[in-house]
Design an enzyme around this catalytic site. Structure first.
Site, PDB file in Angstrom:
ATOM      1  CG  HIS A  27      55.819 -63.998  25.786  1.00  0.00           C
ATOM      2  ND1 HIS A  27      55.464 -64.798  26.781  1.00  0.00           N
ATOM      3  CD2 HIS A  27      54.970 -63.554  25.053  1.00  0.00           C
ATOM      4  CE1 HIS A  27      54.017 -64.647  26.838  1.00  0.00           C
ATOM      5  NE2 HIS A  27      53.597 -64.042  25.865  1.00  0.00           N
TER       6      HIS A  27
ATOM      7  CG  HIS B 159      52.382 -59.460  27.495  1.00  0.00           C
ATOM      8  ND1 HIS B 159      51.044 -59.376  27.201  1.00  0.00           N
ATOM      9  CD2 HIS B 159      52.623 -60.960  27.135  1.00  0.00           C
ATOM     10  CE1 HIS B 159      50.292 -60.278  27.001  1.00  0.00           C
ATOM     11  NE2 HIS B 159      51.440 -61.384  26.765  1.00  0.00           N
TER      12      HIS B 159
HETATM   13  P1  AMP Z   1      50.030 -63.994  25.983  1.00  0.00           P
HETATM   14  O1  AMP Z   1      49.347 -65.431  25.785  1.00  0.00           O
HETATM   15  O2  AMP Z   1      50.975 -63.573  25.055  1.00  0.00           O
HETATM   16  O3  AMP Z   1      48.801 -63.031  26.332  1.00  0.00           O
HETATM   17  O4  AMP Z   1      50.714 -64.229  27.428  1.00  0.00           O
HETATM   18  C1  AMP Z   1      50.458 -63.956  28.645  1.00  0.00           C
HETATM   19  C2  AMP Z   1      51.453 -64.714  29.617  1.00  0.00           C
HETATM   20  O5  AMP Z   1      51.192 -64.084  30.750  1.00  0.00           O
HETATM   21  C3  AMP Z   1      51.369 -66.275  29.650  1.00  0.00           C
HETATM   22  O6  AMP Z   1      52.769 -66.797  29.415  1.00  0.00           O
HETATM   23  C4  AMP Z   1      51.116 -66.343  31.352  1.00  0.00           C
HETATM   24  O7  AMP Z   1      51.897 -67.472  31.617  1.00  0.00           O
HETATM   25  C5  AMP Z   1      51.602 -65.138  31.928  1.00  0.00           C
HETATM   26  N1  AMP Z   1      50.888 -64.597  33.386  1.00  0.00           N
HETATM   27  C6  AMP Z   1      49.491 -64.703  33.388  1.00  0.00           C
HETATM   28  N2  AMP Z   1      49.120 -64.140  34.442  1.00  0.00           N
HETATM   29  C7  AMP Z   1      50.296 -64.040  34.981  1.00  0.00           C
HETATM   30  C8  AMP Z   1      50.723 -63.670  36.489  1.00  0.00           C
HETATM   31  N3  AMP Z   1      49.901 -63.502  37.536  1.00  0.00           N
HETATM   32  N4  AMP Z   1      52.183 -63.537  36.630  1.00  0.00           N
HETATM   33  C9  AMP Z   1      52.935 -63.779  35.745  1.00  0.00           C
HETATM   34  N5  AMP Z   1      52.729 -64.304  34.534  1.00  0.00           N
HETATM   35  C10 AMP Z   1      51.434 -64.256  34.205  1.00  0.00           C
END
Ligand code: AMP
Ligand code: ZN
Length: 135
Positions: A102, A100
């Site tokens: 950001h 993903h």
């Molecule tokens: P990372 O730390 O780069 O793997 O980012 C994961 C991101 O996913 C974090 O910013 C979380 O807040 C977000 N996240 C986790 N679960 C969900 C969800 N169910 N819906 C939307 N965002 C999520």
């Protein structure tokens, strides 16, 4: 779709989420724990764990999509800038192991810290490292 992957389920509409853009390859959602107002995540619909796994062609499309979204949302959100963040590996802060990107809008005085502590290597040390890792 990977059965135990939350982002596969969000990108594939198995679970409800706040989708702000979608095409054949990607679903873009609002982060549930946003760094700032409008923090969004570009999710490929196919499961790839990280940057090491995602095919180049899809990565190029993701980069173009990041540009499109940032370009359009800067004004819509009234943002002053954007950070693009992409974590790979637990030690690098990755918590969801489905690739993903950001997209984090930045605002004057938003109080967020997205960065690092600058190091101070010597010139020789930097040169030796460059010599060692040059591709
Ligand atoms: P990372 O730390 O780069 O793997 O980012 C994961 C991101 O996913 C974090 O910013 C979380 O807040 C977000 N996240 C986790 N679960 C969900 C969800 N169910 N819906 C939307 N965002 C999520
Ligand atoms: Zn997945």
């Amino acid at each position: 779709m990977k059965d135990d992957c939350i982002f596969c389920k969000l990108a594939g509409h198995v679970f409800e989420t706040n989708i702000i853009y979608e095409d054949d390859d990607f679903t873009v959602i609002l982060d549930a724990n946003p760094a700032t107002r409008g923090h969004a995540l570009i999710l490929p619909k196919e499961h790839y764990a990280d940057l090491y796994e995602i095919p180049d062609e899809l990565l190029k499309k993701a980069a173009s999509l990041a540009k499109k979204i940032v370009s359009e949302l800067t004004e819509k959100l009234g943002a002053d800038g954007y950070n693009i963040v992409q974590n790979n590996g637990e030690k690098a802060g990755q918590t969801v192991f489905h690739f993903h990107i950001h997209l984090i809008p930045r605002y004057e005085n938003d109080g967020q810290l997205i960065g690092w502590k600058p190091g101070k290597p010597g010139d020789d040390e930097l040169k030796a490292l460059a010599d060692k890792i040059r591709l």
